[in-house]
Scaffold this motif. Structure first.
Motif, PDB file in Angstrom:
ATOM      1  N   VAL A 188       0.990  -1.165   0.049  1.00 17.25           N
ATOM      2  CA  VAL A 188      -0.144  -0.076  -0.077  1.00 17.25           C
ATOM      3  C   VAL A 188       0.785   1.128   0.062  1.00 17.25           C
ATOM      4  N   ASP A 189       2.225   1.109   0.131  1.00 14.31           N
ATOM      5  CA  ASP A 189       3.084   2.229   0.229  1.00 14.31           C
ATOM      6  C   ASP A 189       3.115   2.400  -1.348  1.00 14.31           C
ATOM      7  N   ALA A 190       3.492   1.378  -2.174  1.00 11.02           N
ATOM      8  CA  ALA A 190       3.371   1.403  -3.484  1.00 11.02           C
ATOM      9  C   ALA A 190       2.248   2.142  -4.313  1.00 11.02           C
ATOM     10  N   SER A 192       0.337   4.105  -2.859  1.00 12.96           N
ATOM     11  CA  SER A 192       0.161   5.429  -2.465  1.00 12.96           C
ATOM     12  C   SER A 192       1.001   6.209  -3.548  1.00 12.96           C
ATOM     13  N   HIS A 193       2.072   5.599  -3.743  1.00 14.68           N
ATOM     14  CA  HIS A 193       3.002   6.402  -4.769  1.00 14.68           C
ATOM     15  C   HIS A 193       2.144   6.696  -6.130  1.00 14.68           C
ATOM     16  N   SER A 194       1.750   5.408  -6.530  1.00 17.06           N
ATOM     17  CA  SER A 194       0.996   5.687  -7.720  1.00 17.06           C
ATOM     18  C   SER A 194      -0.364   6.508  -7.720  1.00 17.06           C
ATOM     19  N   PRO A 257      -0.807  12.576   1.440  1.00 18.93           N
ATOM     20  CA  PRO A 257      -1.082  11.342   2.146  1.00 18.93           C
ATOM     21  C   PRO A 257       0.403  10.914   2.799  1.00 18.93           C
ATOM     22  N   HIS A 258       1.413  11.179   1.886  1.00 17.10           N
ATOM     23  CA  HIS A 258       2.818  10.797   2.394  1.00 17.10           C
ATOM     24  C   HIS A 258       3.159  11.862   3.940  1.00 17.10           C
ATOM     25  N   SER A 259       2.815  13.270   3.666  1.00 21.38           N
ATOM     26  CA  SER A 259       3.240  14.074   4.639  1.00 21.38           C
ATOM     27  C   SER A 259       2.578  13.713   6.107  1.00 21.38           C
ATOM     28  N   ARG A 271       3.376   1.656  10.568  1.00 20.77           N
ATOM     29  CA  ARG A 271       4.201   1.606   9.570  1.00 20.77           C
ATOM     30  C   ARG A 271       4.049   2.632   8.312  1.00 20.77           C
ATOM     31  N   HIS A 272       5.007   2.936   7.435  1.00 20.54           N
ATOM     32  CA  HIS A 272       5.069   3.989   6.586  1.00 20.54           C
ATOM     33  C   HIS A 272       4.038   3.760   5.467  1.00 20.54           C
ATOM     34  N   GLY A 273       4.011   2.622   5.130  1.00 19.80           N
ATOM     35  CA  GLY A 273       2.637   2.337   3.994  1.00 19.80           C
ATOM     36  C   GLY A 273       1.414   2.423   4.274  1.00 19.80           C
TER      37      GLY A 273
END
Ligand SMILES: [Fe+2]
Length: 364
Positions: A188-190, A192-194, A257-259, A271-273
């Motif tokens: 889900v990190d990936a 989020s990136h997309s 969302p990352h921030s 965890r980050h993702g």
């Protein structure tokens, strides 16, 4: 429109051995890893066997923990300089790869401190980098980014074309040992990136194409992998999705969302993702209000933005137990408001809207 991704990316099972001579991009290597994952996955053994075959000496620095700190990269810098290493091989998830990238710059610029990494005008050389991911999420194997945790506890990323890895090897066999929860949070990190790439003001036709394919792969294969962790075919799909997502953020960067998630990871330990993905549907709904075209691809894949929420829920993204005080809510929101992520997020986000995002994830 610019598309720039100079990393030579090989993927497939046993790919290191099929292109082993291309790993030898120097005369002495510093191998940067976490304490265990490179060993457990078999990636470290494969790398060492290639180095031995070519009689390339190496030192192994294995002290990178999750969310790498200044201390960790400074120690790597010292080891690389003392041993006269002239290339970096980073093996692991995002943390060892980002630490390896930081060490590549610091070892080439002995006068620099980690703080200096954040202004790329401070340096114009770095050791060449080989990256070997053992998770599928970060995409660091194809990006010009590294994220470090500063002494004040804040996570900050830096960007430099010098830290695009020279060569990356993406082998799904290194990923089959990931636990169910690590598989979920990295995937889900990936995702989020997309998704952030699609929503970003910096999206291009090409980044949208890569993002669309990556999201479809995660949507179709993450539930399958979670029920069959050692299935190499499913793992390969997620690995490709993750690298595609990395290529997306290499162009667009990450957005809100990352921030928002960085504060949850640092202060609440999620965890980050997962800490990032929990915000995706709510940020997307807000973006839709002012830029409805931006969410079209997501609505096509998930049926609707509620469908995105349901998908995340189905893979347990909303299983967490966190709480924060009014003071923390104020502090997190102000930090987010000051982050560069806000300006690339459509939707006129102000302090109140950002607070609203945090309140939403507490209500679930
Ligand atoms: Fe990320």
């Amino acid at each position: 429109m610019l598309y720039y991704m100079p990393t030579k990316l090989y993927y497939g099972k046993d790919i290191i051995f099929q292109h082993k001579e291309e790993m030898i991009i120097g005369e002495k290597a510093i191998i940067v890893t976490g304490r265990n994952s490179a060993k457990i996955t078999g990636a470290l053994e494969d790398v060492i066997s290639v180095l031995n075959e070519f009689h390339i000496p190496y030192v192994h620095y294995n002290e990178i923990g999750e969310n790498p700190t200044y201390e960790m990269v400074l120690k790597g810098k010292e080891i690389a300089i003392e041993n006269e290493c002239d290339f970096v091989i980073a093996i692991g998830g995002g943390s060892p790869m980002d630490a390896g990238k930081s060490i590549a710059v610091l070892a080439s610029n002995p006068d620099l401190s980690p703080d200096d990494l954040f202004d790329m005008k401070n340096y114009d050389v770095a050791l060449p980098i080989v990256a070997i991911p053992t998770t599928s999420g970060t995409g660091s194997e194809v990006t010009p980014f590294a994220v470090l945790t500063k002494p004040n506890g804040r996570k900050s990323g830096f960007k430099s074309e010098l830290i695009f890895p020279d060569v990356s090897y993406l082998d799904p066999k290194y990923m089959v040992k990931m636990s169910k929860s690590l598989t979920m949070t990295t995937a889900v990190d990936a995702l989020s990136h997309s998704i952030e790439g699609i929503l970003s003001k910096k999206a291009t036709v090409l980044s949208d194409m890569l993002a669309k394919e990556s999201i479809s792969l995660i949507y179709n294969y993450l539930p399958k992998v979670l029920n069959d962790l050692e299935n190499i075919e499913y793992r390969e799909k997620l690995a490709i999705a993750s690298s595609l997502a990395g290529m997306v953020i290499a162009q667009t960067g990450t957005i809100l969302p990352h921030s928002l998630g960085y504060r949850i990871t640092i202060h609440k330990g999620l965890r980050h993702g997962q800490a990032t993905a929990i915000f995706l549907p709510f940020v997307a709904q807000e973006v839709k209000k002012t830029a409805p075209k931006k969410t079209k691809i997501l609505e096509e894949i998930f049926g609707s933005l509620d469908g995105l929420y349901e998908f995340l829920k189905s893979v347990d993204v909303y299983k967490y137990d966190i709480d924060f005080t009014e003071e923390e809510l104020d502090m997190f929101s102000k930090e987010v408001m000051n982050s560069s992520h806000v300006k690339n997020t459509p939707g006129n986000f102000d302090l109140e809207k950002i607070k609203g995002m945090y309140k939403k994830i507490l209500k679930i």
